[in-house]
Design an enzyme around this catalytic site. Structure first.
Site, short mmCIF file in Angstrom:
data_model
loop_
_atom_site.label_atom_id
_atom_site.label_comp_id
_atom_site.label_asym_id
_atom_site.label_seq_id
_atom_site.Cartn_x
_atom_site.Cartn_y
_atom_site.Cartn_z
N THR A 151 0.87 -1.19 0.00
CA THR A 151 0.00 0.00 0.00
C THR A 151 0.90 1.23 0.00
O THR A 151 1.38 1.66 -1.04
CB THR A 151 -0.97 -0.01 1.20
OG1 THR A 151 -0.25 -0.25 2.41
CG2 THR A 151 -2.00 -1.11 1.02
N LYS A 177 4.04 -7.02 4.15
CA LYS A 177 3.76 -5.63 3.84
C LYS A 177 3.43 -4.93 5.14
O LYS A 177 2.91 -5.53 6.09
CB LYS A 177 2.63 -5.49 2.83
CG LYS A 177 1.24 -5.90 3.29
CD LYS A 177 0.46 -4.90 4.12
CE LYS A 177 0.38 -3.55 3.45
NZ LYS A 177 -0.32 -2.56 4.36
N THR A 188 0.82 -6.58 13.41
CA THR A 188 0.01 -5.64 12.66
C THR A 188 0.61 -5.35 11.29
O THR A 188 1.45 -4.48 11.15
CB THR A 188 -0.16 -4.34 13.45
OG1 THR A 188 -0.81 -4.67 14.66
CG2 THR A 188 -1.01 -3.34 12.70
N THR A 401 -7.94 10.00 -0.12
CA THR A 401 -8.09 10.69 -1.39
C THR A 401 -6.89 10.52 -2.29
O THR A 401 -6.94 10.89 -3.45
CB THR A 401 -8.33 12.18 -1.15
OG1 THR A 401 -7.28 12.70 -0.32
CG2 THR A 401 -9.66 12.40 -0.48
#
Length: 401
Positions: A151, A177, A188, A401
């Protein structure tokens, strides 16, 4: 067969015998790889650890349920961009549909399939895109899948270790990741470890659960625990070594190699924290208990004040000692020593004279090591984090966004 000169060694990335993967772009993200799979040609012993966030995502719940049945898996379907978290019954049904589609593609029982997703919370998976993407996956030996789960990461986290067990070459390969929302109360991020070692699922689960506590659970980037995170391990036995159990001679070698894989992936995640410029390692010595040592180490690397000072290359040890005191650890408050990158700053809880320019210069390095001697026992602890930068705020101010 390759002859190993020591009990285990790091080698170039490669999948263990019988494992295959692929990673492709199907349109979940604008351009980058966003979809992949990982599978073994035979059912594998499996183990997992999972986020403790109460809003556990559908793919995490589903994979946990499959592994908990009989500690076996054969394949995993992975995607980035969309977390499939907080998506209700539709999200659960979508995860089950993914599982079914991959089971059909591999011609295996759905109970052998897990699912892992990461990305934006609250959005439903575009199932038409997933369905159209699945036939494009091919069985390769490449590392493409390690890119498909990223990500905000700057790069994949990977490691491969080999060891010889009773004359059989065993490979352990892991990838992960994780860059933000990193503060494990399990692990996590997403982490995947594959091996061709022969070990029962229950023993693999015990080993993973034990080692997660001192590796993935000892990293922090921002103090936030996500909804989707898990570490899954698969061992397909195709190295044909004698079965590993805690009482066998080879177990210690395998456990040490496995620990190296988990530890290296954990450190790579910490170093790649969102906006990070420095990896921070904290070592705590002579704590009253192991729990105290681990707690103090993680508190230090997790302190926003410590992280900001390291970004600013400011040798403000007061932020470190105040963080230590804020923990419930058993302390002798008159006898704490602190050093940074090997330069002593505090002895017996009092400031030592030091050249500020010298310390500031060493804080410009890409890795900062904080050593704390509590002088109050025989236990130790270790944790990893990163600095807190302007760019962290920038990344997270516009994540949606």
């Amino acid at each position: 067969m390759q002859v190993l000169t020591k009990s285990f060694q790091k080698v170039a990335f490669q999948w263990p015998e019988g494992f295959y993967s692929d990673g492709i772009h199907i349109g979940l993200r604008r351009q980058k790889k966003d979809f992949g799979w990982l599978f073994s040609k035979v059912p594998a012993a499996a183990a997992g650890t999972y986020t403790t966030n109460q809003f556990q995502a559908a793919p995490t719940k589903l994979t946990k349920a499959m592994i908990d049945q009989d500690h076996q898996l054969q394949g995993l379907l992975l995607n980035s961009a969309v977390a499939n978290s907080c998506t209700g019954q539709q999200g659960w049904d979508n995860a089950v549909q993914e599982q079914t589609w991959l089971a059909n593609k591999l011609a295996v029982d759905p109970s052998l399939i897990g699912v892992a997703s990461t990305g934006l919370i609250g959005a439903q998976l575009p199932m038409d895109v997933i369905k159209n993407g699945l036939p494009q996956l091919t069985p390769t030996k490449s590392d493409a899948v390690t890119y498909a789960v990223l990500t905000t990461d700057k790069q994949p986290k990977t490691i491969c270790v080999q060891c010889e067990l009773s004359g059989h070459l065993v490979t352990i390969t892991g990838f992960a990741k994780g860059s933000g929302m990193i503060h494990p109360k399990m692990a996590t991020m997403l982490g995947f470890i594959t091996t061709d070692a022969q070990i029962a699922g229950e023993d693999l689960q015990a080993l993973l659960s034990d080692q997660v506590d001192e590796t993935f659970n000892q990293i922090t980037v921002d103090g936030d625990t996500s909804t989707n995170d898990m570490v899954v391990t698969m061992a397909n036995g195709l190295a044909e070594n004698p079965n590993l159990t805690p009482d066998t001679a080879d177990y210690a070698t395998f456990a040490a190699a496995f620990h190296t894989v988990l530890g290296e992936l954990a450190k790579q995640i910490a170093a790649d924290g969102e906006g990070a410029t420095k990896l921070v390692e904290c070592n705590v010595w002579h704590a009253a208990s192991e729990a105290d040592g681990q707690q103090v180490a993680k508190a230090i690397v997790g302190s926003n004040l410590v992280k900001a000072a390291i970004f600013g290359e400011d040798p403000n040890w007061g932020r470190i000692i105040s963080t230590i005191g804020a923990t419930p650890a058993d302390l002798d408050i008159d006898h704490v020593n602190i050093s940074m990158n090997g330069l002593p700053l505090v002895a017996d809880s009092l400031a030592l004279p030091f050249d500020e320019a010298t310390v500031k210069a060493t804080l410009g390095q890409s890795k900062i090591t904080i050593d704390v001697d509590l002088q109050h026992g025989d236990a130790s602890g270790q944790a990893w984090g990163c600095d807190l930068t302007y760019n962290y705020v920038k990344i997270n101010a516009s994540y949606h966004t």
